[in-house]
Enzyme design. Structure first.
Site, PDB file in Angstrom:
ATOM      1  N   MET A 232      82.461  63.884  56.518  1.00 13.05           N
ATOM      2  CA  MET A 232      81.228  64.480  56.051  1.00 13.05           C
ATOM      3  C   MET A 232      80.806  65.540  57.045  1.00 13.05           C
ATOM      4  O   MET A 232      80.017  65.325  57.948  1.00 13.05           O
ATOM      5  CB  MET A 232      80.129  63.440  55.937  1.00 13.05           C
ATOM      6  CG  MET A 232      80.497  62.279  55.058  1.00 13.05           C
ATOM      7  SD  MET A 232      79.243  61.026  55.091  1.00 13.05           S
ATOM      8  CE  MET A 232      80.116  59.711  54.321  1.00 13.05           C
TER       9      MET A 232
ATOM     10  N   PRO B   7      84.173  55.780  51.393  1.00 14.23           N
ATOM     11  CA  PRO B   7      84.971  56.878  51.941  1.00 14.23           C
ATOM     12  C   PRO B   7      84.075  57.897  52.644  1.00 14.23           C
ATOM     13  O   PRO B   7      82.911  58.087  52.280  1.00 14.23           O
ATOM     14  CB  PRO B   7      85.622  57.501  50.706  1.00 14.23           C
ATOM     15  CG  PRO B   7      85.531  56.453  49.644  1.00 14.23           C
ATOM     16  CD  PRO B   7      84.280  55.686  49.932  1.00 14.23           C
ATOM     17  N   LYS B   8      84.626  58.546  53.655  1.00 15.96           N
ATOM     18  CA  LYS B   8      83.948  59.649  54.346  1.00 15.96           C
ATOM     19  C   LYS B   8      84.594  60.941  53.860  1.00 15.96           C
ATOM     20  O   LYS B   8      85.794  61.127  54.002  1.00 15.96           O
ATOM     21  CB  LYS B   8      84.101  59.507  55.858  1.00 15.96           C
ATOM     22  CG  LYS B   8      83.482  60.638  56.661  1.00 15.96           C
ATOM     23  CD  LYS B   8      83.717  60.433  58.153  1.00 15.96           C
ATOM     24  CE  LYS B   8      83.117  61.576  58.959  1.00 15.96           C
ATOM     25  NZ  LYS B   8      83.755  62.873  58.676  1.00 15.96           N
ATOM     26  N   TRP B   9      83.775  61.822  53.285  1.00 11.78           N
ATOM     27  CA  TRP B   9      84.291  63.044  52.675  1.00 11.78           C
ATOM     28  C   TRP B   9      84.123  64.240  53.604  1.00 11.78           C
ATOM     29  O   TRP B   9      83.148  64.336  54.341  1.00 11.78           O
ATOM     30  CB  TRP B   9      83.576  63.307  51.342  1.00 11.78           C
ATOM     31  CG  TRP B   9      83.659  62.145  50.415  1.00 11.78           C
ATOM     32  CD1 TRP B   9      82.683  61.235  50.136  1.00 11.78           C
ATOM     33  CD2 TRP B   9      84.812  61.718  49.687  1.00 11.78           C
ATOM     34  NE1 TRP B   9      83.145  60.282  49.265  1.00 11.78           N
ATOM     35  CE2 TRP B   9      84.456  60.552  48.970  1.00 11.78           C
ATOM     36  CE3 TRP B   9      86.103  62.211  49.562  1.00 11.78           C
ATOM     37  CZ2 TRP B   9      85.336  59.879  48.145  1.00 11.78           C
ATOM     38  CZ3 TRP B   9      86.992  61.547  48.737  1.00 11.78           C
ATOM     39  CH2 TRP B   9      86.611  60.389  48.039  1.00 11.78           C
TER      40      TRP B   9
ATOM     41  N   ASP C  49      88.594  61.522  54.518  1.00 12.03           N
ATOM     42  CA  ASP C  49      88.453  61.971  55.899  1.00 12.03           C
ATOM     43  C   ASP C  49      88.182  60.807  56.835  1.00 12.03           C
ATOM     44  O   ASP C  49      88.182  60.959  58.045  1.00 12.03           O
ATOM     45  CB  ASP C  49      87.313  62.994  55.966  1.00 12.03           C
ATOM     46  CG  ASP C  49      87.196  63.650  57.320  1.00 12.03           C
ATOM     47  OD1 ASP C  49      88.226  64.027  57.889  1.00 12.03           O
ATOM     48  OD2 ASP C  49      86.062  63.787  57.814  1.00 12.03           O
TER      49      ASP C  49
END
Length: 365
Positions: free
Chosen positions: A1, A54-56, A204
């Protein structure tokens, strides 16, 4: 992020804009900062207290709506609406009269999250922004709800309740590939799978949030673990330390489809004990051109105390480095040296290793 470019003092600017804007009042101040996370090396224990998401690799964004008024705010507090008019239009069409949701703006190209394309939106020309909005429309990935459509402020509610409200909202508002709900799981093993053991996972990283935790604006109340990605790179050159004849950093290269060696970043994690021997080794390999594609420029913002002059090497040495993110086919930050790879042929070090993660695995809705 990833952060949208910071433009301080963001909070004061946002408050001023809110006070002067001739629009319907939003259910929360536009200056409300998003809840943040601190970095950890591993995910919290699977004790039932955590939810994993999830980490975008996009722009963190709070989306506000009140009637016809829609506002998008970056993590810095600066407005993003003019750069993403298609997202503003999308949220304006949602039937709910008011809400505040937390999420991520991303652009996907050929099934991969494209941070470069996202950055291209931060352009002063409205005509250019409109063109890109039509060619590569952004999507909003929602993962938290601060104000529900019925007007309830959910900041003090536990995440489990906020998630239920968000899922109920998205059941009617979601649009494939435009407005989507971020996956979430209580299964730590599944979250580990998102991290991707081989460094080729679809995200990510992973963010862990307490199931019973409130939404704490501006506080680092979450835990984020980035994917451990590594790449084998050719050492195409090096820089000496400032006012020294000992190596300060290694300049890294990858081969493109045309067989050219392009500079992609650096690593400076060299111990003082190994500098003398490594310097002798590098000096013996000095020979132009070093890089045959893109070449290093002057000192970067990470190495301002090192000499700007760099020395080219014969492309014979390969090193494995750990990196976090890539922008414009370059490492976004400095890398960590993992090990030397005498077993690896330089020509095997290609850009394929640092291709962005595929998004469609988790965002096919």
């Amino acid at each position: 992020m990833a952060r949208a470019p910071s433009q301080a003092p963001a909070a004061k600017t946002a408050k001023a804009e809110l006070a002067s804007a001739d629009i319907a009042p939003f259910p929360l101040p536009l200056a409300t900062p998003p809840m943040e996370a601190h970095t950890a090396d591993e995910l919290p224990p699977d004790d039932g207290a955590w939810l994993y998401e999830p980490k975008w690799d996009g722009f963190r964004c709070l989306a506000f709506k009140a009637g016809e008024a829609v506002d998008l705010r970056a993590k810095s507090g600066k407005p993003l609406g003019r750069y993403f008019p298609e997202v503003v239009a999308l949220l304006r069409e949602v039937q709910a009269e008011r809400f505040v949701i937390d999420g991520e703006l991303v652009v996907e190209i050929d099934g991969r999250i494209a941070f470069d394309a996202l950055q291209m939106r931060l352009h002063p020309a409205e005509s250019r922004i409109r063109k890109l909005a039509g060619e590569t429309p952004a999507r909003f990935i929602a993962f938290d709800m601060l104000v529900a459509p019925d007007g309830r402020t959910l900041l003090d509610e536990p995440l489990s309740e906020r998630r239920r409200a968000l899922e109920a909202f998205m059941a009617g508002a979601a649009l494939p590939k435009r407005l989507v709900l971020s996956p979430q799981t209580r299964d730590r093993a599944k979250a580990e799978g998102w991290l991707g053991a081989s460094g080729e996972g679809p995200t990510d990283g992973v963010v862990a949030k307490r199931r019973d935790g409130p939404y704490e604006p501006g506080e680092r109340a979450m835990v984020k673990v980035k994917r451990a990605r590594t790449a084998d790179c050719v050492v195409g050159g090096f820089r000496y330390q400032s006012k020294s004849r000992l190596v300060g950093s290694l300049l890294l290269g990858l081969y493109d489809d045309e067989g050219k060696l392009n500079h992609v970043g650096f690593t400076a994690t060299i111990s003082d004990a190994e500098r003398p021997a490594l310097t002798k080794r590098l000096d013996a390999l000095r020979a132009p051109p070093g890089f045959t594609g893109k070449t290093p420029g002057g000192p970067s913002r990470w190495s301002t105390e090192r000499s700007g002059e760099w020395k080219p090497l014969r492309p014979e040495l390969v090193v494995e480095v750990r990196f976090d993110q890539v922008t414009a086919r370059r490492f976004r930050h400095g890398t960590k040296l993992v090990r030397w790879r005498p077993d690896k042929a330089p020509r095997q070090c290609t850009f394929e290793q640092i291709a962005p993660p595929r998004a469609a695995v988790l965002l096919d809705g």
